[in-house]
Design a protein around this motif. Structure first.
Motif, PDB file in Angstrom:
ATOM      1  N   TRP A   1       9.894  64.590  69.002  1.00 36.63           N
ATOM      2  CA  TRP A   1       9.603  63.320  68.338  1.00 36.63           C
ATOM      3  C   TRP A   1       8.357  62.658  68.908  1.00 36.63           C
ATOM      4  O   TRP A   1       7.726  61.830  68.241  1.00 36.63           O
TER       5      TRP A   1
ATOM      6  N   ILE B   1      16.499  58.754  56.984  1.00 35.06           N
ATOM      7  CA  ILE B   1      17.719  58.879  57.788  1.00 35.06           C
ATOM      8  C   ILE B   1      18.848  59.480  56.957  1.00 35.06           C
ATOM      9  O   ILE B   1      19.581  60.356  57.417  1.00 35.06           O
TER      10      ILE B   1
ATOM     11  N   SER C   1      18.475  52.595  61.997  1.00 33.75           N
ATOM     12  CA  SER C   1      18.148  53.711  62.885  1.00 33.75           C
ATOM     13  C   SER C   1      19.063  53.739  64.109  1.00 33.75           C
ATOM     14  O   SER C   1      19.535  54.806  64.526  1.00 33.75           O
TER      15      SER C   1
ATOM     16  N   TRP D   1      21.551  56.684  65.134  1.00 28.26           N
ATOM     17  CA  TRP D   1      21.442  57.327  66.450  1.00 28.26           C
ATOM     18  C   TRP D   1      22.780  57.330  67.166  1.00 28.26           C
ATOM     19  O   TRP D   1      23.176  58.334  67.759  1.00 28.26           O
TER      20      TRP D   1
ATOM     21  N   GLU E   1      24.512  60.759  68.148  1.00 21.68           N
ATOM     22  CA  GLU E   1      24.393  61.096  69.563  1.00 21.68           C
ATOM     23  C   GLU E   1      25.588  60.675  70.412  1.00 21.68           C
ATOM     24  O   GLU E   1      25.778  61.203  71.509  1.00 21.68           O
TER      25      GLU E   1
ATOM     26  N   THR F   1      13.333  66.985  63.255  1.00 25.24           N
ATOM     27  CA  THR F   1      14.653  67.501  62.908  1.00 25.24           C
ATOM     28  C   THR F   1      14.529  68.975  62.541  1.00 25.24           C
ATOM     29  O   THR F   1      13.617  69.363  61.807  1.00 25.24           O
TER      30      THR F   1
ATOM     31  N   SER G   1      19.290  66.977  64.884  1.00 26.65           N
ATOM     32  CA  SER G   1      18.690  65.814  64.241  1.00 26.65           C
ATOM     33  C   SER G   1      17.778  65.078  65.215  1.00 26.65           C
ATOM     34  O   SER G   1      17.807  65.321  66.421  1.00 26.65           O
ATOM     35  N   ASN G   2      16.961  64.145  64.691  1.00 28.03           N
ATOM     36  CA  ASN G   2      16.024  63.426  65.535  1.00 28.03           C
ATOM     37  C   ASN G   2      15.692  62.081  64.903  1.00 28.03           C
ATOM     38  O   ASN G   2      14.798  61.984  64.057  1.00 28.03           O
ATOM     39  N   VAL G   3      16.410  61.045  65.285  1.00 30.63           N
ATOM     40  CA  VAL G   3      16.215  59.716  64.705  1.00 30.63           C
ATOM     41  C   VAL G   3      14.879  59.092  65.104  1.00 30.63           C
ATOM     42  O   VAL G   3      14.145  58.598  64.236  1.00 30.63           O
ATOM     43  N   PRO G   4      14.484  59.073  66.401  1.00 29.56           N
ATOM     44  CA  PRO G   4      13.202  58.447  66.757  1.00 29.56           C
ATOM     45  C   PRO G   4      12.008  59.075  66.038  1.00 29.56           C
ATOM     46  O   PRO G   4      11.067  58.372  65.656  1.00 29.56           O
TER      47      PRO G   4
ATOM     48  N   ARG H   1      15.647  65.909  73.032  1.00 28.71           N
ATOM     49  CA  ARG H   1      15.456  64.624  72.368  1.00 28.71           C
ATOM     50  C   ARG H   1      14.243  63.918  72.961  1.00 28.71           C
ATOM     51  O   ARG H   1      14.284  63.369  73.953  1.00 28.71           O
TER      52      ARG H   1
END
Length: 299
Positions: free
Chosen positions: A12, A54, A174, A178, A182, A240, A247-250, A299
C-alpha cells in the motif's frame, strides 16, 4: 535493499508514494497556487472511489474471478429511488439513505442467488444483473433530474476544518472495513476463502454465508458508470491480491488519490477520456506484473 524489502512487504505504500509524486509535479507546474485546492478536490473525489472500492475489495478478496460488475447500475437505482423518496425534504434524508442501503442488500442477495443456485460465474451473474437493475432505474426515473434535500447537499459540499465531509465519511467506512478484515473472525474467513475455498470448507468455515455477506454491499447516492473501472482499479493498484485472499484497506486511499491526481494532471494538459482510460489500463497491467513476484500477507 532493506528499504525495498520493507516496501515489498507493504504494497500500500507504493500507491501513496505515487500519489505524492504526482501531487508534487502538478503543484510544481502550477506554481504552487493550486496546492490547497488540489488537495481538497483530491480528498473529495477520491472519497467516492474509496467507498465504492472498499465494497469491490470484499468481493475480489474472496478469490479469482470474483468481480462485481453491477456496481454502476446499483448506484444508479439506489440513488434514484432514495432521492425520489426524500422528495427534497430534509426530514426524509435518513429514510432515503436506509432505502438505498436496502436496495444494495437486495441486489447483493440477488447476485449471490445467481452465483450459488444457478452456478453462474460472478462476472457473468453481476453483468446480467446490471442490465436488469439499469433498466429498472431508467423506468423508475423516467428522465427526471431530482434535487437532493438542502441539508444533504450542504453536507456533501462542505467540510470540517478544511477536510471535506465526504472524505471524513469515507475514512469512517475505511476504518470499519479495516476492523472487519483485520480484527474479526469474519475477516479471517474472507481471506481463507480467497486463498482456498475447498480448504476453508474443510476447516469448517461457513463459506456460503461469508460470500453472501460480501456480495451484499451497500450503495451510494452518487451515480456514474465510471465507477465500475475505478472500483476495480483502486483495489488492484492499492495492493489487494488479484488472486484473492489478501485485502488492503489503506492502499485504496492511496490508489484513489493517485488516480484522481493523474486524471487532473492529464486534464490540465488537454488529454481527453481516451488517453486517460489507456493510461489507467496500463497502470493496472503494470501493477499486476509487479505484484506477480510480491510476497502476500504484508500490510
Amino acid at each position: 535493499m532493506t528499504v525495498l524489502r520493507v516496501l515489498g512487504r507493504k504494497p500500500w505504500i507504493w500507491s501513496f508514494l505515487a500519489t505524492i509524486i504526482v501531487w508534487l509535479v502538478t503543484v510544481f507546474f502550477t506554481g504552487g497556487a493550486s496546492a490547497i485546492g488540489l488537495s481538497q478536490a483530491a480528498l473529495t473525489f477520491a472519497a467516492f472511489s474509496v467507498i465504492v472500492g472498499i465494497g469491490q475489495m470484499f468481493v475480489i478478496t474472496l478469490g479469482p474471478g470474483n468481480i462485481d460488475l453491477s456496481v454502476p447500475a446499483t448506484m444508479t437505482l439506489a440513488g434514484t429511488l432514495a432521492l425520489k423518496l426524500m422528495n427534497v425534504e430534509d426530514a426524509m434524508i435518513v429514510p432515503g439513505l436506509l432505502v438505498s442501503i436496502l436496495i444494495g442488500l437486495g441486489i447483493g442477495i440477488g447476485n449471490y442467488a445467481l452465483i450459488k443456485l444457478l452456478r453462474i460465474p460472478p462476472i457473468i451473474a453481476t453483468l446480467s444483473m446490471s442490465f436488469i437493475i439499469q433498466s429498472t432505474a431508467i423506468w423508475s426515473n423516467r428522465g427526471l433530474r431530482i434535487k437532493p434535500p438542502e441539508q444533504l447537499a450542504d453536507f456533501a459540499t462542505s467540510g470540517f476544518f478544511g477536510v471535506p465531509n465526504v472524505a471524513i465519511v469515507a475514512l469512517l467506512v475505511s476504518l470499519l472495513a479495516w476492523v472487519l478484515l483485520e480484527r474479526t473472525i469474519y475477516g479471517r474467513w474472507i481471506s481463507a476463502i480467497g486463498q482456498s475455498m475447498f480448504a476453508a470448507r474443510m476447516a469448517g468455515i461457513p463459506v456460503d454465508g461469508t460470500r453472501l455477506a460480501s456480495f451484499s454491499g451497500g450503495a451510494a447516492l452518487n451515480m456514474g458508470a465510471e465507477y465500475l473501472l475505478m472500483s476495480i482499479a483502486v483495489v488492484i493498484i492499492g495492493g489487494t491480491a488479484v488472486a484473492g485472499g489478501d485485502s488492503n484497506v489503506p492502499g485504496i486511499w492511496g490508489a484513489s488519490l493517485f488516480m484522481f491526481l493523474v486524471v487532473s494532471m492529464l486534464n490540465t494538459y488537454g488529454f481527453g477520456a481516451g488517453p486517460r482510460l489507456v493510461l489507467t489500463g496500463l497502470i493496472i497491467i503494470a501493477v499486476i506484473l509487479i505484484a506477480g513476484g510480491r510476497p502476500t500477507g504484508g500490510r
